[in-house]
Enzyme design. Structure first.
Site, PDB file in Angstrom:
ATOM      1  N   GLU A 423       0.814  -1.220   0.000  1.00  0.00           N
ATOM      2  CA  GLU A 423       0.000   0.000   0.000  1.00  0.00           C
ATOM      3  C   GLU A 423       0.847   1.270   0.000  1.00  0.00           C
ATOM      4  O   GLU A 423       0.725   2.108   0.883  1.00  0.00           O
ATOM      5  CB  GLU A 423      -0.926   0.001   1.232  1.00  0.00           C
ATOM      6  CG  GLU A 423      -1.997  -1.070   1.178  1.00  0.00           C
ATOM      7  CD  GLU A 423      -3.139  -0.741   0.220  1.00  0.00           C
ATOM      8  OE1 GLU A 423      -3.030   0.237  -0.548  1.00  0.00           O
ATOM      9  OE2 GLU A 423      -4.141  -1.477   0.263  1.00  0.00           O
ATOM     10  N   GLU A 502      -3.821 -10.585  -0.044  1.00  0.00           N
ATOM     11  CA  GLU A 502      -4.693 -10.529   1.137  1.00  0.00           C
ATOM     12  C   GLU A 502      -6.092 -10.904   0.677  1.00  0.00           C
ATOM     13  O   GLU A 502      -6.559 -10.451  -0.365  1.00  0.00           O
ATOM     14  CB  GLU A 502      -4.726  -9.115   1.749  1.00  0.00           C
ATOM     15  CG  GLU A 502      -3.386  -8.676   2.287  1.00  0.00           C
ATOM     16  CD  GLU A 502      -3.365  -7.220   2.785  1.00  0.00           C
ATOM     17  OE1 GLU A 502      -4.431  -6.662   3.099  1.00  0.00           O
ATOM     18  OE2 GLU A 502      -2.261  -6.660   2.839  1.00  0.00           O
TER      19      GLU A 502
HETATM   20  C1  IPT Z   1      -5.134  -3.750   3.717  1.00  0.00           C
HETATM   21  C2  IPT Z   1      -3.747  -3.603   4.230  1.00  0.00           C
HETATM   22  O1  IPT Z   1      -2.823  -3.970   3.257  1.00  0.00           O
HETATM   23  C3  IPT Z   1      -3.483  -4.423   5.453  1.00  0.00           C
HETATM   24  O2  IPT Z   1      -2.288  -3.971   6.034  1.00  0.00           O
HETATM   25  C4  IPT Z   1      -4.616  -4.320   6.403  1.00  0.00           C
HETATM   26  O3  IPT Z   1      -4.739  -3.003   6.828  1.00  0.00           O
HETATM   27  C5  IPT Z   1      -5.870  -4.733   5.725  1.00  0.00           C
HETATM   28  O4  IPT Z   1      -6.119  -3.896   4.649  1.00  0.00           O
HETATM   29  C6  IPT Z   1      -7.082  -4.631   6.609  1.00  0.00           C
HETATM   30  O5  IPT Z   1      -6.948  -5.138   7.861  1.00  0.00           O
HETATM   31  S1  IPT Z   1      -5.469  -2.270   2.838  1.00  0.00           S
HETATM   32  C7  IPT Z   1      -7.178  -2.097   2.659  1.00  0.00           C
HETATM   33  C8  IPT Z   1      -7.492  -0.701   2.261  1.00  0.00           C
HETATM   34  C9  IPT Z   1      -7.699  -3.023   1.628  1.00  0.00           C
END
Ligand code: IPT
Length: 993
Positions: A423, A502
């Site tokens: 990010e 993720e």
């Molecule tokens: C995403 C982040 O990469 C991760 O660090 C964490 O914050 C996650 O979200 C949520 O818990 S970024 C999000 C805007 C998709």
């Protein structure tokens, strides 16, 4: 000379005086001295406190002591400030590269003795494995340098500054610096010297660095060594005793590859390592090499020629008491837990972990995406204006970060992909990092999710893509647009291997839909699985005002801005206990798949390399959950990717009980992470004969009544139940509310997949708007016969025209048994999904409160319509507390699906027995037994806020809404979303004495 060594907090330069190039974190026999331990410590509120503390003779007797490694905000019982949790937000003004004058600054001092036998050292190096965020260091009053890059290692040459005998080292650490703008990860801000500090003696003729790059091809192994040592250090010898390798390179130009005729490959499943040494006359370095070749072929990501599917997790360094301070025993247990739950991959979100973690990953076996310490997410707030990722002024800092990342860990076979960070928008500095990696390590691909169009990375990666979108990414010829891509860019991305860096946001109760994502991996070879967000909650152990320990999240330390419990989104709770989501994950990604076909069973080995010789297969038959037969299946060895067929045992089918055959694949031998008998995969086959459901007997003779009567064990006053057997019981009362899960409270993303939701508005908000948490009722009618009672209630909320009619019919069926049939009929006009359709009974405190349940149905853990794969049909028992999961923020928990029979217990005595009859569509209700009502749970921010209670609350649900992932991801899939509907619940109740 000094000014050059004084990095200012707003200095973009990554370090002054830190040695370059960075080198591997090696196990060497060169002498070293750990400077971990107790240091003198002083905390100042600003960065401008006098620097005289760095002077040799400074009097620090009045200072406190602090351990190193540690975060100062987690030491001293609050004396040194508190942790701050933010996700995307910067906890300081967005004014790069400046940070506020209010900049907590920790000064550290300690003495150390340089051992007498170090006199032969050519150089003395001082190494810091992790300091957050910017630090400066002095030895004996001489300023040595400074650096930023919190989760990266920095070394300084202190040869000229040290002397035999006692020395003084002083370190100044600023919590905030320019570097904070590029370390905006979703986690606690935890300043301090939090990893090891070591003084290293570098011998003349030693090995500065070594890189053993290995390859595996068709049974053959190859080692290409890169040795950084003076020419005078040669000859250098590589030994791999187990393989008979003893290779002597006389000069630097002699260092040619070593081919080995027969080796076993390294994989996450069979992490075969060989001990190796690299030595000169002066130094020996010990490594453990694994042979493997990483490759991208077309849209496939291959290791040793075979496609890898990541069943991964995002892993932060987090410990409830120590923060990001590494605790090897804790980390090892964490990784063993992952293995026991079929996790095969780790993304080191969002920075390099303690270097030992990679040794453990090599040894236990994980595919690792090693990520650089980089995130600038807070620039999103200002439309990415000034984002360091695209500003040449930051280029050196970015390159320094990736160099330190790759160099430190390059020897690990477990690392199969490098990740530039997380990010951080996009821009040329990221492209420069990628180019650096490509030049340095051509053998491992580069990952960065923010490169949506694939301009400088090698794999296509996304986060939280919906099931539909993921499917479209995997589908050849699909022209569905990809995020931020033109059609042409989308086409390019579809030529690459895809992974979800993720997905499945495991915050609170959830996520749902693991199985839908997993199914896609088997249909579309371009899809290589993904990494669940995330492994573990980051709660910090704290004490409530009443002395109760609890796990703190954002806001619990009085932060000015924070992001609440968004830091509690792991499949493992802060105390280390696995949540039901981890069991669901384990079941969905199980490495062995079972398919029943008549009297045959197909066993498919879904693994990358390993055959099934480590497993044995057991079967058992149960009648209504009672074991009646069991044995072991003779299964021929099944190779990775293959299937084998076996005959099923003959199953004794019961005429009057449900007959289930269960197959378990379990470990045949102990491993480093589980004992023999550990179950890896399970499947069930329903062999029950169909049995008719007793119809509802039509009744006549209804007449209006006062509703005060007794029907067997059930006693009513004014049409309302007051007693069942010996127990005071109130209910049934319509319950449509559940304490919103974090996903229910999420308003993430587009909702076209779930048309009952509203974009930008959470379901929880809609439920509160409709008053589902505050339903009132009006009795419309009470009628009775000799052996039955019928009430009709109209249930609705204040200021709402929507309602539900609830007809409850109680009847005496036989001696001691009553039947309750509840018909639930919504009025026209309900628009949202509902959390549940159920009825609630309250069992107030008695002399012997209900404290447990035994049931035959799905279990043993809670389950929901889109998270049912870990649940199996059987008989289970649990105490009332254990029926709920203690999520960091209390929320819906404890629903057990498809119950057939339920007994509420006190001690070990059955108090009430409930049989649940299926409806005409064969659907059975679920139950929840809890000390608290959904309304009480919804009002509590932490477990300790729940009121003390010894009463119990039984909710029988005709249906529950799914879980989804909307706290950060897609909403509940339509098939599992609960729409208002007419439902019937039929229960037969007895009260054993
Ligand atoms: C995403 C982040 O990469 C991760 O660090 C964490 O914050 C996650 O979200 C949520 O818990 S970024 C999000 C805007 C998709």
């Amino acid at each position: 000379m000094l000014p050059e060594f004084s990095p200012h907090v707003s200095d973009l330069a990554p370090g002054r005086g830190a040695l370059r190039p960075a080198r591997s974190w090696l196990h060497s026999d060169a002498k070293s001295l750990s400077l971990n331990g107790s240091w003198r410590f002083r905390l100042s509120p600003t960065a401008s406190a006098s620097e005289d503390f760095a002077a040799e003779g400074f009097e620090d007797h009045g200072w406190d002591s602090i351990p190193v490694p540690a975060h100062w905000v987690l030491e001293g019982d609050g004396a040194y400030g508190h942790p701050i949790y933010t996700n995307i937000q910067f906890p300081f003004p967005i004014d790069p590269p400046y940070v506020p004058d209010e900049n907590p600054t920790g000064d550290y001092r300690r003495t150390f003795d340089v051992p007498a036998d170090w006199s032969d050292a050519e150089r003395v190096v001082l190494r810091f494995d992790g300091v957050e965020s910017l630090f400066r260091v002095w030895v004996n009053g001489v300023e040595i340098g400074g650096a930023s890059g919190s989760r990266l290692a920095h070394e300084f040459d202190v040869t000229a500054a040290v002397r035999p005998g006692e020395n003084v080292v002083a370190v100044r650490v600023h919590q905030w610096s320019a570097a904070s703008y590029v370390e905006d990860q979703d986690q606690w801000w935890l300043p301090g010297i939090f990893r090891d500090v070591t003084l290293v003696a570098r011998p003349a003729g030693g090995i500065e660095d070594v890189w053993l790059r290995t390859g595996f091809d068709d049974g053959r192994g190859r080692v290409e060594a890169e040795i950084a040592a003076d020419a005078t250090a040669f000859p250098v010898t590589l030994r791999i005793p187990e393989l008979g390798v003893e290779q002597v390179w006389a000069t630097p130009t002699d260092v040619t590859p070593v081919d080995i005729a027969a080796v076993e490959p390294w994989s996450a499943e069979r992490p075969r390592l060989y001990d190796a040494t690299v030595s000169t006359a002066a130094e020996t370095v010990t490594l453990r090499v694994g042979f493997r070749t990483v490759e991208i072929r077309g849209d496939q990501f291959l290791v040793n020629g075979r496609r890898v599917v990541f069943h991964g997790v995002n892993r932060h360094e987090t410990h409830p008491e120590r923060g990001r301070v590494f605790d090897e025993a804790h980390a090892r247990e964490d990784l063993a837990l992952m293995k026991r739950f079929n996790v095969n991959a780790i993304r080191t979100s969002h920075y390099p972990p303690h270097p030992r973690l990679l040794d453990l990953a090599d040894e236990l076996g994980f595919w690792v995406i090693l990520e650089c310490d980089l995130e600038t997410h807070g620039f999103d707030k200002v439309g990415w204006t000034g984002n360091p990722s695209d500003d040449p002024a930051w280029r050196e800092a970015y390159l320094d970060r990736i160099e330190r990342t790759v160099e430190r860990d390059k020897n690990h076979p477990s690392i199969v992909i490098w990740s530039l960070g997380n990010e951080a928008g996009t821009g040329s500095n990221l492209a420069a990092m990628s180019a650096w990696v490509h030049a340095r390590d051509a053998e491992r691909p580069v990952h960065y999710e923010g490169d949506y169009t694939g301009e400088y990375t090698d794999v296509y990666s996304r986060m939280y893509a919906s099931v539909l979108e993921t499917e479209q990414i995997g589908t050849d010829g699909s022209r569905a647009p990809l995020l931020n891509c033109t059609p042409a860019q989308g086409a390019r991305q579809r030529t690459r291997p895809f992974l979800l860096c993720e997905y499945a946001h495991a915050m609170g109760n959830g996520p749902g839909a693991f199985d839908q994502y997993e199914a896609l991996v088997h249909e579309h070879p371009r899809l290589h699985g993904g990494f669940v967000w995330e492994w573990r909650d980051h709660g910090i152990l704290a004490t409530a005002p009443d002395g109760t320990p609890y796990y703190a999240y954002g806001g619990d330390f009085g932060e000015v801005i924070h992001d609440g419990n968004f830091v509690m989104d792991g499949m493992v709770l802060s105390d280390g206990s696995p949540t039901p989501s981890l069991y669901e994950f384990k079941a969905v990604v199980a490495p062995v798949d079972f398919a029943f076909d008549g009297d045959k069973l197909a066993i498919t080995n879904l693994r990358h390399t390993a055959d099934t010789s480590d497993l044995r297969f057991r079967w058992r038959v149960e009648h209504d959950g009672v074991p009646v037969d069991s044995g072991e299946l003779e299964v021929p060895q099944v190779g990775a990717g293959d299937s084998g067929w076996v005959s099923l045992p003959s199953v004794a089918v019961s005429p009057d009980a449900e007959t289930w055959l269960t197959i378990d694949a379990e470990l045949a031998r102990d491993t480093a992470w589980a004992s023999e008998g550990h179950v890896v995969a399970t499947a069930q086959l329903n062999r029950s004969v169909r049995r008719p459901v007793p119809g509802v007997r039509p009744r006549t003779g209804w007449r209006p009544g006062d509703g005060t009567l007794t029907l067997g064990i059930a006693e009513f006053v004014g049409g309302s139940l007051v007693r069942l057997g010996e127990r005071a019981v109130a209910g049934p009362r319509l319950e449509l509310f559940r304490a919103p899960t974090d996903n229910d409270k999420g308003a993430w993303g587009e909702v076209e997949e779930s048309d009952a939701s509203v974009s930008g508005v959470s379901n929880a908000e809609l439920w509160l708007r409709d008053g589902l948490d505050r339903l009132t009722s009006r009795r419309v009618s009470v009628e009775q016969t000799e052996d039955a009672l019928r009430t009709v209630d109209k249930v609705s909320a204040a200021d709402s025209g929507l309602s539900v009619l609830v007809e409850s019919v109680w009847s005496r069926e036989s001696d001691g048994e009553v039947e309750l049939r509840v018909e639930i009929q919504p009025s026209h006009g309900w628009k949202t999904v509902w959390p549940r359709i159920g009825v609630r009974f309250e069992l107030p405190d008695g002399t012997a409160p209900v404290d447990g349940a035994e049931w035959f149905g799905l279990g043993p853990l809670e389950s929901y319509p889109d998270s049912l794969r870990a649940a199996r049909t059987g008989r289970f028992a649990a105490g009332i507390r254990d029926l709920s999961v203690e999520y960091a923020r209390p929320q819906e928990t404890g629903h057990r699906t498809a119950v057939r029979r339920l007994a509420l217990t006190t001690g070990d005595t059955e108090v009430l027995r409930v049989e649940a009859l299926p409806d005409t569509q064969g659907r059975r209700p679920g139950f929840t037994l809890s000390r608290h009502t959904p309304q009480e749970i919804a009002r509590s921010g932490h477990p300790f806020e729940l009121p003390d209670s010894t009463s119990s609350c039984l909710t029988v649900d005709a249906a529950q809404h799914g879980l989804g992932s909307r706290a950060c991801g897609p909403d509940v899939w339509p098939a599992f979303a609960l729409r208002p509907a007419a439902r019937t619940i039929r229960l037969r109740i007895t009260a054993p004495n």
